[in-house]
Motif scaffolding. Sequence first.
Motif, PDB file in Angstrom:
ATOM      1  N   SER A 356      10.904  -3.390 -13.424  1.00  0.00           N
ATOM      2  CA  SER A 356      10.248  -3.740 -12.174  1.00  0.00           C
ATOM      3  C   SER A 356       8.910  -4.407 -12.482  1.00  0.00           C
ATOM      4  O   SER A 356       8.306  -4.150 -13.520  1.00  0.00           O
ATOM      5  CB  SER A 356      10.031  -2.455 -11.368  1.00  0.00           C
ATOM      6  OG  SER A 356       9.472  -2.732 -10.132  1.00  0.00           O
ATOM      7  N   TYR A 357       8.456  -5.312 -11.603  1.00  0.00           N
ATOM      8  CA  TYR A 357       7.132  -5.914 -11.826  1.00  0.00           C
ATOM      9  C   TYR A 357       6.039  -4.863 -11.691  1.00  0.00           C
ATOM     10  O   TYR A 357       5.070  -4.857 -12.421  1.00  0.00           O
ATOM     11  CB  TYR A 357       6.886  -7.042 -10.833  1.00  0.00           C
ATOM     12  CG  TYR A 357       7.684  -8.295 -11.104  1.00  0.00           C
ATOM     13  CD1 TYR A 357       7.574  -8.967 -12.317  1.00  0.00           C
ATOM     14  CD2 TYR A 357       8.531  -8.811 -10.148  1.00  0.00           C
ATOM     15  CE1 TYR A 357       8.296 -10.115 -12.570  1.00  0.00           C
ATOM     16  CE2 TYR A 357       9.259  -9.970 -10.380  1.00  0.00           C
ATOM     17  CZ  TYR A 357       9.133 -10.612 -11.602  1.00  0.00           C
ATOM     18  OH  TYR A 357       9.859 -11.746 -11.840  1.00  0.00           O
ATOM     19  N   PHE A 358       6.194  -4.009 -10.693  1.00  0.00           N
ATOM     20  CA  PHE A 358       5.271  -2.886 -10.552  1.00  0.00           C
ATOM     21  C   PHE A 358       5.963  -1.795  -9.756  1.00  0.00           C
ATOM     22  O   PHE A 358       6.996  -2.041  -9.118  1.00  0.00           O
ATOM     23  CB  PHE A 358       3.950  -3.297  -9.877  1.00  0.00           C
ATOM     24  CG  PHE A 358       4.112  -3.882  -8.495  1.00  0.00           C
ATOM     25  CD1 PHE A 358       4.341  -3.075  -7.383  1.00  0.00           C
ATOM     26  CD2 PHE A 358       4.030  -5.249  -8.302  1.00  0.00           C
ATOM     27  CE1 PHE A 358       4.496  -3.613  -6.119  1.00  0.00           C
ATOM     28  CE2 PHE A 358       4.190  -5.803  -7.037  1.00  0.00           C
ATOM     29  CZ  PHE A 358       4.424  -4.981  -5.951  1.00  0.00           C
ATOM     30  N   ALA A 359       5.401  -0.608  -9.823  1.00  0.00           N
ATOM     31  CA  ALA A 359       5.954   0.521  -9.071  1.00  0.00           C
ATOM     32  C   ALA A 359       4.864   1.092  -8.182  1.00  0.00           C
ATOM     33  O   ALA A 359       3.730   1.296  -8.635  1.00  0.00           O
ATOM     34  CB  ALA A 359       6.467   1.582 -10.032  1.00  0.00           C
ATOM     35  N   LEU A 360       5.210   1.316  -6.910  1.00  0.00           N
ATOM     36  CA  LEU A 360       4.268   1.963  -5.997  1.00  0.00           C
ATOM     37  C   LEU A 360       4.405   3.463  -6.199  1.00  0.00           C
ATOM     38  O   LEU A 360       5.163   4.136  -5.524  1.00  0.00           O
ATOM     39  CB  LEU A 360       4.578   1.571  -4.547  1.00  0.00           C
ATOM     40  CG  LEU A 360       4.396   0.089  -4.212  1.00  0.00           C
ATOM     41  CD1 LEU A 360       4.942  -0.218  -2.830  1.00  0.00           C
ATOM     42  CD2 LEU A 360       2.935  -0.297  -4.300  1.00  0.00           C
ATOM     43  N   GLY A 361       3.704   3.960  -7.164  1.00  0.00           N
ATOM     44  CA  GLY A 361       3.820   5.359  -7.552  1.00  0.00           C
ATOM     45  C   GLY A 361       3.289   5.496  -8.965  1.00  0.00           C
ATOM     46  O   GLY A 361       2.765   4.543  -9.530  1.00  0.00           O
ATOM     47  N   PRO A 362       3.477   6.653  -9.575  1.00  0.00           N
ATOM     48  CA  PRO A 362       2.877   6.868 -10.893  1.00  0.00           C
ATOM     49  C   PRO A 362       3.603   6.163 -12.036  1.00  0.00           C
ATOM     50  O   PRO A 362       3.019   5.964 -13.101  1.00  0.00           O
ATOM     51  CB  PRO A 362       2.954   8.387 -11.056  1.00  0.00           C
ATOM     52  CG  PRO A 362       4.108   8.811 -10.206  1.00  0.00           C
ATOM     53  CD  PRO A 362       4.121   7.866  -9.049  1.00  0.00           C
ATOM     54  N   ALA A 363       4.855   5.806 -11.857  1.00  0.00           N
ATOM     55  CA  ALA A 363       5.609   5.217 -12.974  1.00  0.00           C
ATOM     56  C   ALA A 363       4.978   3.896 -13.407  1.00  0.00           C
ATOM     57  O   ALA A 363       4.467   3.129 -12.586  1.00  0.00           O
ATOM     58  CB  ALA A 363       7.059   4.990 -12.561  1.00  0.00           C
ATOM     59  N   LEU A 364       5.021   3.665 -14.685  1.00  0.00           N
ATOM     60  CA  LEU A 364       4.472   2.438 -15.255  1.00  0.00           C
ATOM     61  C   LEU A 364       5.371   2.032 -16.419  1.00  0.00           C
ATOM     62  O   LEU A 364       5.798   2.890 -17.201  1.00  0.00           O
ATOM     63  CB  LEU A 364       3.045   2.694 -15.757  1.00  0.00           C
ATOM     64  CG  LEU A 364       2.331   1.536 -16.454  1.00  0.00           C
ATOM     65  CD1 LEU A 364       2.002   0.430 -15.451  1.00  0.00           C
ATOM     66  CD2 LEU A 364       1.040   2.017 -17.105  1.00  0.00           C
ATOM     67  N   GLY A 365       5.649   0.742 -16.515  1.00  0.00           N
ATOM     68  CA  GLY A 365       6.474   0.255 -17.612  1.00  0.00           C
ATOM     69  C   GLY A 365       5.964   0.763 -18.951  1.00  0.00           C
ATOM     70  O   GLY A 365       4.759   0.850 -19.176  1.00  0.00           O
ATOM     71  N   ARG A 366       6.904   1.108 -19.824  1.00  0.00           N
ATOM     72  CA  ARG A 366       6.507   1.720 -21.089  1.00  0.00           C
ATOM     73  C   ARG A 366       5.997   0.673 -22.079  1.00  0.00           C
ATOM     74  O   ARG A 366       6.254  -0.511 -21.940  1.00  0.00           O
ATOM     75  CB  ARG A 366       7.686   2.466 -21.692  1.00  0.00           C
ATOM     76  CG  ARG A 366       8.171   3.631 -20.839  1.00  0.00           C
ATOM     77  CD  ARG A 366       9.448   4.189 -21.396  1.00  0.00           C
ATOM     78  NE  ARG A 366      10.470   3.141 -21.525  1.00  0.00           N
ATOM     79  CZ  ARG A 366      11.528   3.227 -22.314  1.00  0.00           C
ATOM     80  NH1 ARG A 366      11.718   4.308 -23.056  1.00  0.00           N
ATOM     81  NH2 ARG A 366      12.416   2.259 -22.370  1.00  0.00           N
ATOM     82  N   LEU A 447       0.048 -13.601 -18.260  1.00  0.00           N
ATOM     83  CA  LEU A 447      -1.047 -12.954 -17.541  1.00  0.00           C
ATOM     84  C   LEU A 447      -0.521 -12.590 -16.162  1.00  0.00           C
ATOM     85  O   LEU A 447      -0.403 -13.441 -15.282  1.00  0.00           O
ATOM     86  CB  LEU A 447      -2.244 -13.902 -17.450  1.00  0.00           C
ATOM     87  CG  LEU A 447      -3.531 -13.344 -16.865  1.00  0.00           C
ATOM     88  CD1 LEU A 447      -3.987 -12.121 -17.627  1.00  0.00           C
ATOM     89  CD2 LEU A 447      -4.617 -14.398 -16.887  1.00  0.00           C
ATOM     90  N   SER A 448      -0.185 -11.311 -16.004  1.00  0.00           N
ATOM     91  CA  SER A 448       0.618 -10.896 -14.863  1.00  0.00           C
ATOM     92  C   SER A 448      -0.200 -10.080 -13.865  1.00  0.00           C
ATOM     93  O   SER A 448      -0.767  -9.044 -14.210  1.00  0.00           O
ATOM     94  CB  SER A 448       1.794 -10.056 -15.381  1.00  0.00           C
ATOM     95  OG  SER A 448       2.311  -9.241 -14.382  1.00  0.00           O
ATOM     96  N   ALA A 449      -0.241 -10.572 -12.634  1.00  0.00           N
ATOM     97  CA  ALA A 449      -0.900  -9.810 -11.573  1.00  0.00           C
ATOM     98  C   ALA A 449      -0.111  -8.536 -11.282  1.00  0.00           C
ATOM     99  O   ALA A 449      -0.681  -7.497 -10.942  1.00  0.00           O
ATOM    100  CB  ALA A 449      -1.033 -10.659 -10.320  1.00  0.00           C
ATOM    101  N   GLY A 450       1.204  -8.610 -11.421  1.00  0.00           N
ATOM    102  CA  GLY A 450       2.050  -7.438 -11.186  1.00  0.00           C
ATOM    103  C   GLY A 450       1.705  -6.306 -12.129  1.00  0.00           C
ATOM    104  O   GLY A 450       1.632  -5.146 -11.726  1.00  0.00           O
ATOM    105  N   TYR A 451       1.474  -6.636 -13.382  1.00  0.00           N
ATOM    106  CA  TYR A 451       1.140  -5.597 -14.350  1.00  0.00           C
ATOM    107  C   TYR A 451      -0.247  -5.012 -14.065  1.00  0.00           C
ATOM    108  O   TYR A 451      -0.442  -3.793 -14.138  1.00  0.00           O
ATOM    109  CB  TYR A 451       1.190  -6.163 -15.770  1.00  0.00           C
ATOM    110  CG  TYR A 451       0.931  -5.111 -16.815  1.00  0.00           C
ATOM    111  CD1 TYR A 451       1.945  -4.247 -17.214  1.00  0.00           C
ATOM    112  CD2 TYR A 451      -0.325  -4.949 -17.372  1.00  0.00           C
ATOM    113  CE1 TYR A 451       1.709  -3.262 -18.151  1.00  0.00           C
ATOM    114  CE2 TYR A 451      -0.574  -3.965 -18.308  1.00  0.00           C
ATOM    115  CZ  TYR A 451       0.452  -3.127 -18.705  1.00  0.00           C
ATOM    116  OH  TYR A 451       0.210  -2.148 -19.629  1.00  0.00           O
TER     117      TYR A 451
END
Lengths: 457, 218
Positions: A356-366, A447-451
Amino acid sequence: MLALLPALLAIALAQGAPPEPPRPRDLSPQSRRYQIERIQIVGLERAKESEVRRHLLVAEGDLLDEERVLLSRLRLLQLGWFSRVETRVEKGTERGLVVLVLEVAERNTVIVTDFILGSTDPEPIYGGLGLSQQNFLGRGFGLSGAFVYGGSPVGRPDDPDRFAVRASFFAPSLEVRGVRHGLVLGTTFMLVRGEEFTCGDAECDAFRSDFGAAPRIRYERIMGEGTVGIRPGPFERLLASYRYEAVRASEVGAATTVPGMEPAIFLGRSLVSAVTGTYEMDTRDDFFFPQEGMRGLFQVTFGSRLLGGDYEYSRYLLQLETAFGVLGRGLRLQTAVGIAQGNAPFFDRFYAADFSYFALGPALGRALELNFSTDPRYDAFLAMGGVEYAVPLWSKRSFFRRGYLALGTRAVYSTGTLGGKRTSFTRSPVSADVALRFDTPVGVFNLSAGYLLDNVL
Amino acid sequence: VTAGRSIAAALAALALAAPPPATAATSHLGVKLAARNGRLLATVDLGAAFAPPVERELGNGLTNVIAVYVSVLPTDGGGPALVHGRVIEILFDVWEEAYAVTLKDPRTPQGVSFVLADFRALRAFLAEEKDLDLGPVALLPEGGFVVEARVEVNPVSKEQLHRTREFIANPAGGSRAGGGSRSVLGAMASFLLREPAPGSDVHLFRSRPLGRGEVVAR
């Protein structure tokens, strides 16, 4: 007289039916039958001459075929080892013989593969770097290394540091008699020391003021993998890998009993022994800004006690990306489907935030398979669909050679068990991104705004 | 939410309005226009595309291809009103030490061949393209117009690139796929699959705005 020919020609053309100008001798390529006496490669520093010659479509003793000389030049350019390849012929030792000279300028082949900087509530800052030598030993081998370091968990300064280290060697096309497109060989080693929270909820709410007191599973993984493969065609790879992995896991604090909230792993020492078959294809016209072609990967993994491991499972992953050119812009459609069956360890399941580009919650790409968020949910089924629209911004001869603006959106659906309900790793399964991507001599950067958003949401 | 939508809209507008990538800087084009028998003839100065260093390339003993496109565009926008294209093949024979030239254009699609003794003569021929037949004078735009020229030295076709391309990428993470890292400034891919620099041998020229009155009748 010869100097007047252009004027004569122009007059002739303007008058309609042009007479054939005088031809003192026939110099047309069709009539020239020069033989290549010798091929000389000038400018090599690190690349092996034998490796360069392997990619040429002409050989000493051949009749000079200009089309094949041009294709050889393009082929060398597309290897990525050279910033410039120029061809010329010179007189040979006697009339009718020529020397084909290829003058090359080697380019930097060390590139940045990972530059990681992240922040989560339980880990205010972590980072890492990955480098890859893409022409190792001058033979086109890839030698890569990467690390991520997060230090001791916040609130637990005496605990072991968390980190991941990965080293890889890859030979994309080894010349072997009888194997048309060459043999593929690779090996990867990885060492990971990490933690997964076992709070009972993804946010770990009860411990927000003191994550150091939160229950967790601490683990160490030492992994080695060997790969061998063939290239059925110029755009395909068929690989077989064997992975052996020693895992050690221990509980810190009282782990949750909430189903789905504990990472799938055996406590104590365990082994993962698995074989993987991979089919890869890449027909894209450009690695950076593709406007046509497809990139695909299908991978099947079987882990079994029969192979000496403790985990009995299978894993299937299909990833596809197709590219189109639309009025000079790039349009990319992306999809991924993954299934893990049986008793797969958590790191062989799917962490939805990775897709996912981002998650609305605590999850974050590893980062290098290390999870610094509080969300420990790894899923057995994952489906992703996305579209990216890319607008080229510049193309010039400078450090930032090419750049484009990418606008993307993705939807990710995942479940903890096959047929189960959707894992709410994010409040919205749809995410979007605005990213500036640029191609430099040291790699392609994103350079990702999503990240950035993902680190603050 | 409103602010977010405004930003998204602005970014979308930026994306749609952004120009395509520049391939080469545009130089001034010196041009003389004449009308003869109802046809517009242009003589253009392309000398800047054939500076002395190009001798090394054109004298490399292999066939070099130069494509020249000249077009007339209305100053108030729109597509070209008139176009001319020609292809010139140049071969320096290392044993004969002379330039064999073949010129192909719409009037001589089969090509006209001749020999030039040295680079000086070749450059003189290439630099001044004389009396290019752009088409009927009647098609000249009523308002102002500009003449543009595009010179491509050894253009490479997509088909040629496709024939030489191979999938020999070195995966950044070794053979372990699907575990890619997310990074704020992370490399997306590391492929040994690079194109030659696009547009590196393209020269663009543009004249000052011209009017119909500047067309000389012959």
